[in-house]
Design a protein around this motif. Structure first.
Motif, PDB file in Angstrom:
ATOM      1  N   ALA A 118      -9.915   5.856  -0.083  1.00 22.33           N
ATOM      2  CA  ALA A 118      -9.105   5.122   0.888  1.00 22.33           C
ATOM      3  C   ALA A 118      -9.887   3.939   1.457  1.00 22.33           C
ATOM      4  O   ALA A 118      -9.340   2.838   1.628  1.00 22.33           O
ATOM      5  N   MET A 119     -11.161   4.138   1.726  1.00 24.26           N
ATOM      6  CA  MET A 119     -11.980   3.057   2.257  1.00 24.26           C
ATOM      7  C   MET A 119     -12.163   1.940   1.234  1.00 24.26           C
ATOM      8  O   MET A 119     -12.143   0.745   1.583  1.00 24.26           O
ATOM      9  N   ALA A 120     -12.312   2.306  -0.042  1.00 21.49           N
ATOM     10  CA  ALA A 120     -12.450   1.295  -1.095  1.00 21.49           C
ATOM     11  C   ALA A 120     -11.166   0.477  -1.219  1.00 21.49           C
ATOM     12  O   ALA A 120     -11.211  -0.749  -1.381  1.00 21.49           O
ATOM     13  N   ALA A 121     -10.015   1.156  -1.131  1.00 18.84           N
ATOM     14  CA  ALA A 121      -8.747   0.431  -1.199  1.00 18.84           C
ATOM     15  C   ALA A 121      -8.582  -0.481   0.008  1.00 18.84           C
ATOM     16  O   ALA A 121      -8.092  -1.612  -0.107  1.00 18.84           O
ATOM     17  N   ARG A 122      -9.008  -0.001   1.172  1.00 20.28           N
ATOM     18  CA  ARG A 122      -8.945  -0.842   2.377  1.00 20.28           C
ATOM     19  C   ARG A 122      -9.826  -2.072   2.219  1.00 20.28           C
ATOM     20  O   ARG A 122      -9.441  -3.184   2.611  1.00 20.28           O
ATOM     21  N   ASP A 123     -11.012  -1.903   1.644  1.00 21.94           N
ATOM     22  CA  ASP A 123     -11.905  -3.043   1.418  1.00 21.94           C
ATOM     23  C   ASP A 123     -11.263  -4.083   0.508  1.00 21.94           C
ATOM     24  O   ASP A 123     -11.586  -5.273   0.592  1.00 21.94           O
ATOM     25  N   ALA A 124     -10.357  -3.620  -0.378  1.00 25.41           N
ATOM     26  CA  ALA A 124      -9.658  -4.540  -1.268  1.00 25.41           C
ATOM     27  C   ALA A 124      -8.420  -5.150  -0.610  1.00 25.41           C
ATOM     28  O   ALA A 124      -7.733  -5.959  -1.234  1.00 25.41           O
ATOM     29  N   GLY A 125      -8.133  -4.746   0.642  1.00 24.95           N
ATOM     30  CA  GLY A 125      -7.041  -5.346   1.384  1.00 24.95           C
ATOM     31  C   GLY A 125      -5.791  -4.504   1.521  1.00 24.95           C
ATOM     32  O   GLY A 125      -4.801  -4.954   2.093  1.00 24.95           O
ATOM     33  N   PHE A 126      -5.819  -3.266   1.022  1.00 23.48           N
ATOM     34  CA  PHE A 126      -4.629  -2.415   1.041  1.00 23.48           C
ATOM     35  C   PHE A 126      -4.686  -1.466   2.234  1.00 23.48           C
ATOM     36  O   PHE A 126      -5.686  -0.777   2.434  1.00 23.48           O
ATOM     37  N   THR A 127      -3.587  -1.404   2.980  1.00 19.95           N
ATOM     38  CA  THR A 127      -3.542  -0.530   4.153  1.00 19.95           C
ATOM     39  C   THR A 127      -2.437   0.523   4.064  1.00 19.95           C
ATOM     40  O   THR A 127      -2.376   1.410   4.910  1.00 19.95           O
ATOM     41  N   LEU A 128      -1.554   0.424   3.067  1.00 19.93           N
ATOM     42  CA  LEU A 128      -0.585   1.477   2.774  1.00 19.93           C
ATOM     43  C   LEU A 128      -0.992   2.096   1.447  1.00 19.93           C
ATOM     44  O   LEU A 128      -1.043   1.399   0.419  1.00 19.93           O
ATOM     45  N   LEU A 129      -1.286   3.387   1.471  1.00 22.43           N
ATOM     46  CA  LEU A 129      -1.853   4.057   0.307  1.00 22.43           C
ATOM     47  C   LEU A 129      -1.041   5.290  -0.057  1.00 22.43           C
ATOM     48  O   LEU A 129      -0.451   5.936   0.812  1.00 22.43           O
ATOM     49  N   LYS A 130      -1.039   5.615  -1.321  1.00 22.48           N
ATOM     50  CA  LYS A 130      -0.358   6.819  -1.795  1.00 22.48           C
ATOM     51  C   LYS A 130      -1.354   7.975  -1.795  1.00 22.48           C
ATOM     52  O   LYS A 130      -2.392   7.907  -2.455  1.00 22.48           O
ATOM     53  N   CYS A 131      -1.081   9.008  -1.010  1.00 17.46           N
ATOM     54  CA  CYS A 131      -1.922  10.200  -0.993  1.00 17.46           C
ATOM     55  C   CYS A 131      -1.422  11.127  -2.096  1.00 17.46           C
ATOM     56  O   CYS A 131      -0.327  11.685  -1.987  1.00 17.46           O
ATOM     57  N   PHE A 132      -2.214  11.275  -3.147  1.00 20.97           N
ATOM     58  CA  PHE A 132      -1.774  12.033  -4.323  1.00 20.97           C
ATOM     59  C   PHE A 132      -2.931  12.820  -4.923  1.00 20.97           C
ATOM     60  O   PHE A 132      -4.020  12.273  -5.059  1.00 20.97           O
ATOM     61  N   PRO A 133      -2.683  14.078  -5.316  1.00 23.35           N
ATOM     62  CA  PRO A 133      -1.471  14.888  -5.103  1.00 23.35           C
ATOM     63  C   PRO A 133      -1.527  15.538  -3.729  1.00 23.35           C
ATOM     64  O   PRO A 133      -2.437  16.322  -3.431  1.00 23.35           O
ATOM     65  N   ALA A 134      -0.586  15.220  -2.882  1.00 24.80           N
ATOM     66  CA  ALA A 134      -0.677  15.547  -1.462  1.00 24.80           C
ATOM     67  C   ALA A 134      -0.816  17.043  -1.198  1.00 24.80           C
ATOM     68  O   ALA A 134      -1.694  17.466  -0.446  1.00 24.80           O
ATOM     69  N   ALA A 135       0.059  17.848  -1.786  1.00 21.55           N
ATOM     70  CA  ALA A 135       0.022  19.284  -1.500  1.00 21.55           C
ATOM     71  C   ALA A 135      -1.278  19.909  -1.975  1.00 21.55           C
ATOM     72  O   ALA A 135      -1.894  20.723  -1.277  1.00 21.55           O
ATOM     73  N   GLN A 136      -1.718  19.521  -3.154  1.00 20.44           N
ATOM     74  CA  GLN A 136      -2.943  20.097  -3.717  1.00 20.44           C
ATOM     75  C   GLN A 136      -4.182  19.673  -2.949  1.00 20.44           C
ATOM     76  O   GLN A 136      -5.184  20.395  -2.924  1.00 20.44           O
ATOM     77  N   LEU A 137      -4.128  18.509  -2.292  1.00 17.14           N
ATOM     78  CA  LEU A 137      -5.269  18.039  -1.492  1.00 17.14           C
ATOM     79  C   LEU A 137      -5.362  18.731  -0.131  1.00 17.14           C
ATOM     80  O   LEU A 137      -6.397  18.666   0.522  1.00 17.14           O
ATOM     81  N   GLY A 138      -4.274  19.349   0.287  1.00 16.43           N
ATOM     82  CA  GLY A 138      -4.278  19.989   1.604  1.00 16.43           C
ATOM     83  C   GLY A 138      -3.085  19.639   2.456  1.00 16.43           C
ATOM     84  O   GLY A 138      -2.996  20.066   3.607  1.00 16.43           O
TER      85      GLY A 138
END
Length: 215
Positions: A118-138
């Motif tokens: 998530a931090m790497a994507a934010r560094d690239a300018g993205f602030t809306l991210l897809k949490c995947f696979p959500a259920a399996q991650l917690g």
């Protein structure tokens, strides 16, 4: 350096994750979802029919914000844009893919599975991210945990989300929307049971409205 483009505006907080085996299924499916109050859909690049399906919806159903899902390679960015996708989503992200969508001006939701991603994507300018696979991650608990150290990011949890549990995700401050495949079950799509898809879309739309009314 190019910056990410903004997503198109849509009303629904539920994004149907769609797999089509025949491009002819796409337009009636889009119309059925719209009839149920869902004005966005993610047609995944998991079948040979996907690009033709995106093109058909983009041409025939302009009220539907059609996106391309499962975009995993930089080379696919130009393909989905040419087909008419208004945005893209991915289960993950690579520097090459993020650079390609920024250069192309394609609004994009990269996938992440950890705070570091998530931090790497934010560094690239993205602030809306897809949490995947959500259920399996917690599920809800992992997104609650991420909300503390990453308060400026918002998420679209996908994977294991259903009508039964989407409310617990959507009540989180860092969840912008949810993605799920339950609105377009394969059996209904193959049978052309568009009334069932409209019913499922309406159930989701009404559930979201009820959540808003209680907040």
């Amino acid at each position: 350096m190019n910056t990410p483009a903004s997503l198109p505006l849509f009303q629904s907080r539920v994004v149907p994750v769609v797999v089509v085996s025949d491009a002819a299924q796409a337009v009636p499916m889009a119309e059925a979802l719209l009839a149920g109050g869902v004005d966005v859909m993610e047609i995944t690049l998991r079948s040979a029919a996907a690009l033709a399906a995106i093109e058909a919806v983009a041409r025939a159903v302009p009220a539907m914000q059609v996106g391309a899902g499962t975009v995993t390679r930089a080379s696919e960015v130009a393909q989905v844009q040419a087909a008419g996708a208004r945005f893209g989503l991915s289960p993950g992200s690579t520097p090459e893919l993020l650079a390609a969508v920024c250069a192309a001006g394609l609004p994009f939701v990269p996938g992440v599975a950890s705070p570091s991603e998530a931090m790497a994507a934010r560094d690239a300018g993205f602030t809306l991210l897809k949490c995947f696979p959500a259920a399996q991650l917690g599920g809800v608990e992992v997104l609650k945990a991420w909300g503390g150290p990453l308060p400026d990011l918002r998420f679209c949890p996908t994977g294991g989300v259903s009508l039964a549990n989407m409310g617990s995700f959507l009540t989180l401050r860092n969840v912008a929307m949810v993605g799920g495949s339950w609105l377009t079950p394969a059996a209904a799509v193959e049978a052309g049971d568009w009334a069932q898809i409209t019913r499922l879309a309406r159930e989701a739309t009404e559930a979201v409205a009820a959540l808003r009314a209680t907040r």
